[in-house]
Design an enzyme around this catalytic site. Sequence first.
Site, short mmCIF file in Angstrom:
data_model
loop_
_atom_site.label_atom_id
_atom_site.label_comp_id
_atom_site.label_asym_id
_atom_site.label_seq_id
_atom_site.Cartn_x
_atom_site.Cartn_y
_atom_site.Cartn_z
N ARG A 60 0.80 -1.22 0.00
CA ARG A 60 0.00 0.00 0.00
C ARG A 60 0.84 1.27 0.00
O ARG A 60 0.58 2.21 -0.76
CB ARG A 60 -0.92 0.05 1.23
CG ARG A 60 -2.22 -0.68 1.05
CD ARG A 60 -2.65 -1.29 2.35
NE ARG A 60 -1.70 -2.33 2.69
CZ ARG A 60 -1.83 -3.60 2.32
NH1 ARG A 60 -2.88 -3.98 1.66
NH2 ARG A 60 -0.91 -4.50 2.62
N THR A 61 1.82 1.35 0.87
CA THR A 61 2.53 2.62 1.02
C THR A 61 3.26 2.97 -0.28
O THR A 61 3.12 4.08 -0.81
CB THR A 61 3.49 2.56 2.22
OG1 THR A 61 2.74 2.20 3.37
CG2 THR A 61 4.14 3.91 2.46
N LYS A 89 25.30 -3.77 -2.52
CA LYS A 89 26.76 -3.78 -2.79
C LYS A 89 27.53 -3.13 -1.65
O LYS A 89 28.74 -2.95 -1.74
CB LYS A 89 27.06 -2.98 -4.07
CG LYS A 89 26.38 -3.48 -5.31
CD LYS A 89 26.85 -2.61 -6.48
CE LYS A 89 26.02 -2.81 -7.72
NZ LYS A 89 26.33 -1.78 -8.73
N ARG A 110 11.14 4.04 2.80
CA ARG A 110 10.89 3.09 3.89
C ARG A 110 12.17 2.32 4.14
O ARG A 110 12.82 1.87 3.20
CB ARG A 110 9.77 2.13 3.54
CG ARG A 110 9.67 0.97 4.50
CD ARG A 110 8.44 0.13 4.29
NE ARG A 110 7.24 0.85 4.69
CZ ARG A 110 6.02 0.31 4.68
NH1 ARG A 110 5.86 -0.94 4.28
NH2 ARG A 110 4.98 1.01 5.06
N HIS A 138 5.46 6.38 11.20
CA HIS A 138 4.84 6.17 9.87
C HIS A 138 3.80 7.27 9.70
O HIS A 138 2.60 7.02 9.70
CB HIS A 138 4.22 4.78 9.83
CG HIS A 138 3.85 4.27 8.47
ND1 HIS A 138 3.84 5.07 7.33
CD2 HIS A 138 3.48 3.04 8.05
CE1 HIS A 138 3.47 4.33 6.30
NE2 HIS A 138 3.24 3.10 6.71
C1 NCD Z 1 1.99 -0.95 8.09
C2 NCD Z 1 3.48 -0.74 8.16
O1 NCD Z 1 4.19 -1.00 7.19
O2 NCD Z 1 3.89 -0.28 9.21
N1 NCD Z 1 1.53 -1.16 6.79
C3 NCD Z 1 1.23 -0.06 6.03
O3 NCD Z 1 2.05 0.80 5.80
N2 NCD Z 1 -0.03 0.04 5.60
C4 NCD Z 1 1.47 -1.94 9.04
C5 NCD Z 1 2.08 -3.30 9.08
O4 NCD Z 1 2.97 -3.64 8.29
O5 NCD Z 1 1.64 -4.09 9.91
#
Ligand code: NCD
Length: 311
Positions: A60-61, A89, A110, A138
């Site tokens: 999703r992100t 690397k 991320r 997040h």
């Molecule tokens: C979350 C995350 O990556 O922290 N997912 C997301 O971004 N929708 C929640 C999770 O991974 O449990």
Amino acid sequence: MVDLDFKGKDILSGAQFSRVEIEHVMDVAEEMRQRLEKQRALDIMRGYVLGALFFEPSTRTRLSFETAMLRLGGGVTGFASAGVSSSAKGESLADTIHTVDQYVDVIAMRHPQIGSARIAADVAEAPVINGGDGAGQHPTQALLDLFTIRSERGAVDGNTIVLCGDLKYGRTVHAGVELYKHYDCRLIFVAPDSLRMPAEIVARLREFGVPVEETTDLESALAEATVLYMTRIQKERFDDPAEYARLKGSYVLTRAMVERINPDVTIMHPLPRVDEITPDVDALPGAAYFRQARNGIYTRMALIALVTGAV
Ligand code: NCD
């Protein structure tokens, strides 16, 4: 006069936002939603490029950041795992960011390490948006969660929000409480003893004047909830697989539970789910988690446009 100019700002943590700033992001997100109802894409970021650097798995992100940029009329580059970038690397995070900063106008990142987004922001000229730094923060998820509460319940103030699951490692809830604290909400934390919300966060919320309760009992909390936010036990943060196996399945929300205890509750989850919500819950009118995922597009459009100065 409140400074609502986001241009050039990094988005690193829920804690950086004031209530007026949160409201502004949500208002711009709402405007994006309305504009996308009339047209498939906007043309306000032509020529801009987003670097989506994902050193950790994501559906999703990453996809919603990329889709958000495409629907703003801009372009996207990046990678979906550390294994295909030069970090495999041995390149340092700082060098990777320094390089990508030569190419793009805004970075969404991320990374498994807490504080990594801060490191990136210190190196990059372009604004950095934290899409999750380990068990840290997040913030874009937290903003889209709040946007979802506002659109599902009509307002954020006045809610009793139950956060359930892995509150120790869950970065979405760590970011979320930093936003909820600005609203007139009651918070109930439901977690196994070893996965409670970190004590320093609970103490800080109480100091801020937020009514916070902690329990291990989901059913009693559900009875009080207007919003139930379920989370996954964060398997990848456990050193001991046996400990994960013991805690997995601690809380499972079923349709029968919702119908028996609180049929009016709004049910949210950042997703992915493992077993925390049985699929028969999905058809309930209060099951908001896929609408919540869609709201990620509007919220991330708003953030990208705001930090680049396009709106
Ligand atoms: C979350 C995350 O990556 O922290 N997912 C997301 O971004 N929708 C929640 C999770 O991974 O449990």
